[in-house]
Design a protein around this motif. Structure first.
Motif, PDB file in Angstrom:
ATOM      1  N   ILE A  72       0.838  -1.204   0.000  1.00  0.00           N
ATOM      2  CA  ILE A  72       0.000   0.000   0.000  1.00  0.00           C
ATOM      3  C   ILE A  72       0.873   1.255   0.000  1.00  0.00           C
ATOM      4  O   ILE A  72       0.649   2.192  -0.767  1.00  0.00           O
ATOM      5  CB  ILE A  72      -0.924   0.007   1.240  1.00  0.00           C
ATOM      6  CG1 ILE A  72      -1.936  -1.135   1.143  1.00  0.00           C
ATOM      7  CG2 ILE A  72      -1.637   1.343   1.383  1.00  0.00           C
ATOM      8  CD1 ILE A  72      -2.717  -1.366   2.415  1.00  0.00           C
ATOM      9  N   MET A  73       1.900   1.248   0.863  1.00  0.00           N
ATOM     10  CA  MET A  73       2.756   2.429   0.966  1.00  0.00           C
ATOM     11  C   MET A  73       3.479   2.693  -0.352  1.00  0.00           C
ATOM     12  O   MET A  73       3.615   3.825  -0.783  1.00  0.00           O
ATOM     13  CB  MET A  73       3.779   2.253   2.104  1.00  0.00           C
ATOM     14  CG  MET A  73       3.139   2.175   3.486  1.00  0.00           C
ATOM     15  SD  MET A  73       2.158   3.629   3.893  1.00  0.00           S
ATOM     16  CE  MET A  73       1.263   3.068   5.333  1.00  0.00           C
ATOM     17  N   LEU A 130       3.515   3.677  14.239  1.00  0.00           N
ATOM     18  CA  LEU A 130       2.582   3.477  13.127  1.00  0.00           C
ATOM     19  C   LEU A 130       1.161   3.194  13.629  1.00  0.00           C
ATOM     20  O   LEU A 130       0.944   2.331  14.463  1.00  0.00           O
ATOM     21  CB  LEU A 130       3.079   2.303  12.275  1.00  0.00           C
ATOM     22  CG  LEU A 130       2.322   2.034  10.970  1.00  0.00           C
ATOM     23  CD1 LEU A 130       2.448   3.197  10.027  1.00  0.00           C
ATOM     24  CD2 LEU A 130       2.829   0.764  10.323  1.00  0.00           C
ATOM     25  N   GLY A 131       0.223   3.949  13.111  1.00  0.00           N
ATOM     26  CA  GLY A 131      -1.173   3.706  13.444  1.00  0.00           C
ATOM     27  C   GLY A 131      -1.656   4.429  14.676  1.00  0.00           C
ATOM     28  O   GLY A 131      -2.837   4.393  15.005  1.00  0.00           O
ATOM     29  N   VAL A 168      -6.688   1.730  -2.963  1.00  0.00           N
ATOM     30  CA  VAL A 168      -5.905   2.109  -1.789  1.00  0.00           C
ATOM     31  C   VAL A 168      -6.693   3.120  -0.966  1.00  0.00           C
ATOM     32  O   VAL A 168      -6.715   3.067   0.255  1.00  0.00           O
ATOM     33  CB  VAL A 168      -4.532   2.689  -2.210  1.00  0.00           C
ATOM     34  CG1 VAL A 168      -3.802   3.274  -1.017  1.00  0.00           C
ATOM     35  CG2 VAL A 168      -3.691   1.611  -2.869  1.00  0.00           C
ATOM     36  N   TYR A 188      -4.740   7.033   6.223  1.00  0.00           N
ATOM     37  CA  TYR A 188      -5.529   6.062   6.987  1.00  0.00           C
ATOM     38  C   TYR A 188      -5.594   6.366   8.472  1.00  0.00           C
ATOM     39  O   TYR A 188      -6.641   6.344   9.098  1.00  0.00           O
ATOM     40  CB  TYR A 188      -4.911   4.668   6.849  1.00  0.00           C
ATOM     41  CG  TYR A 188      -5.013   4.031   5.492  1.00  0.00           C
ATOM     42  CD1 TYR A 188      -6.108   4.261   4.676  1.00  0.00           C
ATOM     43  CD2 TYR A 188      -4.017   3.176   5.057  1.00  0.00           C
ATOM     44  CE1 TYR A 188      -6.194   3.637   3.446  1.00  0.00           C
ATOM     45  CE2 TYR A 188      -4.107   2.545   3.827  1.00  0.00           C
ATOM     46  CZ  TYR A 188      -5.193   2.785   3.020  1.00  0.00           C
ATOM     47  OH  TYR A 188      -5.291   2.159   1.823  1.00  0.00           O
ATOM     48  N   VAL A 189      -4.405   6.602   9.023  1.00  0.00           N
ATOM     49  CA  VAL A 189      -4.307   6.677  10.478  1.00  0.00           C
ATOM     50  C   VAL A 189      -5.101   7.856  11.025  1.00  0.00           C
ATOM     51  O   VAL A 189      -5.699   7.768  12.089  1.00  0.00           O
ATOM     52  CB  VAL A 189      -2.825   6.783  10.896  1.00  0.00           C
ATOM     53  CG1 VAL A 189      -2.706   6.899  12.400  1.00  0.00           C
ATOM     54  CG2 VAL A 189      -2.056   5.580  10.388  1.00  0.00           C
ATOM     55  N   SER A 226      -7.678   9.580   9.538  1.00  0.00           N
ATOM     56  CA  SER A 226      -9.013   9.857   9.011  1.00  0.00           C
ATOM     57  C   SER A 226      -9.959   8.777   9.537  1.00  0.00           C
ATOM     58  O   SER A 226      -9.516   7.715   9.942  1.00  0.00           O
ATOM     59  CB  SER A 226      -8.987   9.865   7.477  1.00  0.00           C
ATOM     60  OG  SER A 226      -8.669   8.595   6.983  1.00  0.00           O
ATOM     61  N   PRO A 227     -11.258   9.050   9.542  1.00  0.00           N
ATOM     62  CA  PRO A 227     -12.186   8.080  10.129  1.00  0.00           C
ATOM     63  C   PRO A 227     -12.185   6.748   9.380  1.00  0.00           C
ATOM     64  O   PRO A 227     -11.985   6.711   8.165  1.00  0.00           O
ATOM     65  CB  PRO A 227     -13.553   8.763  10.000  1.00  0.00           C
ATOM     66  CG  PRO A 227     -13.252  10.208   9.830  1.00  0.00           C
ATOM     67  CD  PRO A 227     -11.956  10.261   9.088  1.00  0.00           C
ATOM     68  N   ILE A 228     -12.436   5.686  10.116  1.00  0.00           N
ATOM     69  CA  ILE A 228     -12.436   4.349   9.526  1.00  0.00           C
ATOM     70  C   ILE A 228     -13.850   3.971   9.080  1.00  0.00           C
ATOM     71  O   ILE A 228     -14.039   3.090   8.257  1.00  0.00           O
ATOM     72  CB  ILE A 228     -11.865   3.336  10.554  1.00  0.00           C
ATOM     73  CG1 ILE A 228     -11.424   2.048   9.865  1.00  0.00           C
ATOM     74  CG2 ILE A 228     -12.853   3.058  11.670  1.00  0.00           C
ATOM     75  CD1 ILE A 228     -10.583   1.169  10.756  1.00  0.00           C
ATOM     76  N   ARG A 264     -16.187   9.056   7.004  1.00  0.00           N
ATOM     77  CA  ARG A 264     -15.309   9.598   5.975  1.00  0.00           C
ATOM     78  C   ARG A 264     -16.001  10.732   5.223  1.00  0.00           C
ATOM     79  O   ARG A 264     -15.378  11.721   4.850  1.00  0.00           O
ATOM     80  CB  ARG A 264     -14.896   8.494   5.002  1.00  0.00           C
ATOM     81  CG  ARG A 264     -13.920   7.551   5.655  1.00  0.00           C
ATOM     82  CD  ARG A 264     -13.506   6.417   4.757  1.00  0.00           C
ATOM     83  NE  ARG A 264     -12.434   5.668   5.413  1.00  0.00           N
ATOM     84  CZ  ARG A 264     -11.896   4.571   4.929  1.00  0.00           C
ATOM     85  NH1 ARG A 264     -12.335   4.066   3.808  1.00  0.00           N
ATOM     86  NH2 ARG A 264     -10.931   3.965   5.587  1.00  0.00           N
TER      87      ARG A 264
END
Lengths: 330, 440
Positions: free
Chosen positions: A22-23, A116-117, A215, A265-266, A268-270, A275
């Motif tokens: 993804i990265m 991360l995360g 992605v 990702y980290v 922003s809302p899941i 979103r």
């Protein structure tokens, strides 16, 4: 006993899309716009991007090593942070700026909050805002496009667009000051600005690549851009003038922000609904900053402010589980 | 063309090409046969034979001990060698009847006789299904006669035949649709005769065009039966999803399909109903897919229940490489095995052998909150948040975000780019919550 079979709970198969994949996809999507920045602003822009990426990756590596934390593939996400940070800097900044920014982004914003995360703000944007506030002077000067050598390609890309020299001010600042700017130049990127934000069309292409590769989802960028256009139409002072709205959409860090940083990702809302709420919030905030704020820009501050609201947005937008409310009756 | 499907889910590599064009072969057992008394959801069956007894094909050797329970039928003739605890695929032991096969396949009286189904009463049909020991053969093993006995027959609007076969690698249902489609339609008609208001829907995923064509042709003159095509996606065959795809209705974990006016049966189950009612053949065989990249000659077998898994592997040419993982069932919800001396039961749908274990090869790293699990969850849950609760043993929080609606399909774990063991943690949490509830 060497032929023992593995025993574990199901499922037994895994998708091949890993965090590192993804990265790298994000890096690939950012590359055209970054390369355009290098072409436009020259070798110095490349140096800044490299310094920024190296600083991020080294900070990540050293921190994890010294803190004795394991981690595979973590460096890929630092690479994305470094690239984004570099693309958010002007070509004129001193060389220590990307280095400092990288250390701040990775160590302070990301690792100190758990790595991360766990960071609550987009590291690249937080670093940019930190630099804007702490080192206001070197950060304020924007790159001017390289007029002479770029002409041929520029004419090819922009068709018969007029070739005007662009002042050191960014087009958004010019518009805000009541001057005019060329929409096609803004669309293709022959304007002043940070290294990676100038070419709206290449950023859009990168965004579409990420959408096609799944992605990112369309929710945040679509909600963000639509809300922003609506807001500018209502409060921008030019009504729903398509030319003005298009310039506002192409100008500044909006495309880079909407497709690459608001979708982080980290931060922003899941939740799917969250979103959309997040995108709408960013659109309004960016509009407020651009119309009523002191600066012509507003994307960075809008996004990091939005980042802070993510836990709340998620809490309020939890999806309704399948079949909820159904009753056993027969 | 728009095709029906459900929200969430994922279409992964399905590996079905390994076996989908290979006709089903009948495999006769060689060694002893083992019949666990628990091959279904509900109370275990009670043995009704003793050690030393002579038994016949089609003879009831275990009797349903409650309403939600199922008979166990002997699939060979021979002698009862032992009644003892034996290992099953779950890794636990279970009271089992062990039969020494005499190889003669002498059957009980009336076994295999054709019966005219039109004259049968509902009561007779249900009794035949119950006697035949039929359970849901899709995996869960819910006794079919219970499914076919809702509180009110006229409340059932749809009888759904689950031909989704959404688990990767499995082709046993597909082969049945090609090889015995008339039995599927026949079985469905028998079930429809129980529910006068119901319509029959055979739901098949669009990766099986030949099966769709074959069954559509067969039901073109049937007024009560339609074949419905769905977009291929896992877990379409899950009961809650297939009801939604076929009818647009939704049920949650507290509801039964009957609450939404539906009865759902798997392909092999419907065939078993037909065989029990129209051909006097109780459930003594099932179709098992033997496949995976470690199997020499992947294919489908029609095999008698009680046969050892090891005989299946042998019949499929053995392992061509040493497998890292062997699974009973599909790769998404199947159980990993550590031994092959286990009996085939009514719910054994497949035996998979993989040369490489995907799950072990994928390291676990930090959650990047990408939201793939949320997008993929067919129950519309937020696995990322469920995981936070599960990791901290916060059962209340887990229940609060509807974690108990999870039915462990594994999709979130499959899509997770960080290799997080989401489903595995949810299994554990759900068990602990159910245990707590049971204690109260």
């Amino acid at each position: 006993m060497k032929n023992l079979w593995n025993v574990s709970a199901s499922p037994h198969i895994r998708s091949k899309v890993t965090t590192a994949v993804i990265m790298w996809d994000v890096v690939i999507a950012l590359t055209p716009a970054a390369l355009f920045g290098v072409y436009q602003f020259g070798f110095r822009a490349l140096l800044i991007l490299i310094l920024s990426m190296t600083s991020c990756v080294l900070s990540e590596h050293c921190y994890r090593k010294w803190m004795k934390k394991p981690g595979d593939g973590y460096e890929c996400s630092a690479l994305v942070t470094g690239l984004l940070l570099g693309m958010n800097l002007s070509v004129n900044v001193p060389y220590w700026i990307p280095v400092l920014g990288g250390v701040f982004a990775i160590i302070v914003v990301k690792q100190l909050f758990g790595g991360l995360g766990q960071n609550f703000m987009n590291p690249a944007l937080a670093a940019r805002c930190f630099l804007l506030i702490s080192c206001a002077k070197p950060m304020a000067s924007f790159g001017v496009e390289k007029a002479a050598s770029g002409d041929t390609a520029r004419l090819l890309m922009a068709g018969a667009a007029a070739v005007d020299g662009v002042s050191a001010a960014t087009p958004l600042a010019a518009i805000k000051a009541g001057e005019t700017a060329s929409l096609s130049d803004m669309f293709f990127g022959f304007t002043g600005g940070t290294i990676g934000e100038t070419s709206a069309v290449l950023l859009l292409a990168g965004g579409i690549y990420l959408l096609v590769k799944k992605v990112i989802s369309i929710r945040i960028p679509a909600a963000y851009l639509l809300t922003f256009a609506l807001f500018m139409g209502l409060f921008g002072g030019h009504g729903f003038d398509p030319g003005y709205l298009a310039m506002q959409l192409c100008g500044g860090g909006l495309m880079l922000g909407a497709f690459f940083m608001a979708t982080d990702y980290v931060t922003s809302p899941i939740t799917p609904m969250g979103r959309i709420v997040f995108g709408v919030f960013l659109g309004i905030l960016t509009g407020v900053f651009r119309v009523f704020g002191g600066s012509a820009e507003g994307v960075s501050y809008a996004i990091i402010t939005g980042n802070l609201l993510v836990p709340l947005i998620e809490k309020l937008t939890m999806p309704r589980s399948f079949g909820k409310g159904g009753k056993a009756n027969v | 063309m728009w095709k029906a499907t459900f929200g969430g889910g994922v279409h992964m590599y399905d590996g079905k090409e390994l076996t989908k064009d290979k006709p089903t072969t009948v495999l006769l057992p060689k060694g002893e046969l083992v019949f666990p008394m628990q091959q279904h959801i509900g109370a275990p069956a009670r043995p009704v034979v003793a050690v030393g007894d002579q038994v016949l094909v089609g003879q009831k050797i275990g009797e349903a001990s409650a309403f939600v329970s199922a008979n166990v039928i002997c699939s060979v003739s021979g002698t009862v060698k032992a009644i003892e605890k034996r290992l099953t695929v779950t890794g636990a032991t279970c009271d089992s009847i062990v039969v020494e096969n005499d190889g003669e396949y002498k059957s009980v009286e009336g076994f295999g006789e054709k019966r005219d189904v039109t004259g049968l009463s509902k009561q007779e049909i249900r009794q035949l299904v119950k006697e035949a020991g039929i359970v849901g053969m899709g995996g869960a093993g819910f006794p079919t006669h219970v499914k076919l006995t809702p509180k009110r027959d006229d409340a059932i609007d749809f009888v759904i035949v689950n031909g989704a076969e959404c688990e990767p690698y499995l082709t046993s249902d597909y082969r049945m649709m090609l090889e015995q489609p008339e039995k599927i339609v026949g079985g469905l008609k028998i079930i429809l005769s129980l529910f006068e208001k119901a319509k029959g829907i055979i739901l098949i995923e669009d990766n099986k065009p030949e099966a769709i064509a074959k069954l559509s042709e067969l039901v073109k003159d049937e007024t009560r039966i339609t074949v419905k095509t769905a977009k291929t996606k896992y877990p379409q065959g899950a009961e809650r999803q297939i009801i939604n795809v076929a009818t647009g209705r939704k049920i949650n974990s507290a509801m039964l399909p009957a609450d939404a006016g539906c009865v759902v049966n798997n392909i092999d189950t419907v065939i078993s109903v037909y065989m029990a009612v129209a051909e006097s053949t109780p459930l003594i065989r099932r179709i098992v897919t033997v496949t995976g990249d470690a199997i020499a000659e992947p294919r489908n077998f029609s095999v008698r229940t009680g046969t050892q898994y090891s005989e299946l592997v042998e019949a499929a040419g053995g392992f061509k490489v040493t497998p890292q993982k062997v699974i009973s069932g599909g790769p998404m919800m199947g159980l990993a095995l550590f031994d092959l001396n286990l009996p085939i039961t009514k719910t054994s749908s497949a035996l998979l052998a993989f040369a490489k274990d995907d799950a072990a090869a994928m390291p676990t790293s930090a959650c990047i909150r990408c939201g793939r699990c949320v997008a993929a969850c067919p129950s519309r849950l937020v696995p990322q948040k469920m995981m936070e609760y599960a990791e901290n043993f916060e059962n209340e929080g887990f229940i609060g975000i509807d974690g108990m609606e999870c039915y462990e399909c594994g999709t979130c774990t499959y899509v997770c780019p960080a290799g997080r063991r989401l489903t595995q943690a949810f299994k554990q949490t759900r068990r602990s919550i159910l245990d707590e509830r049971r204690k109260k």
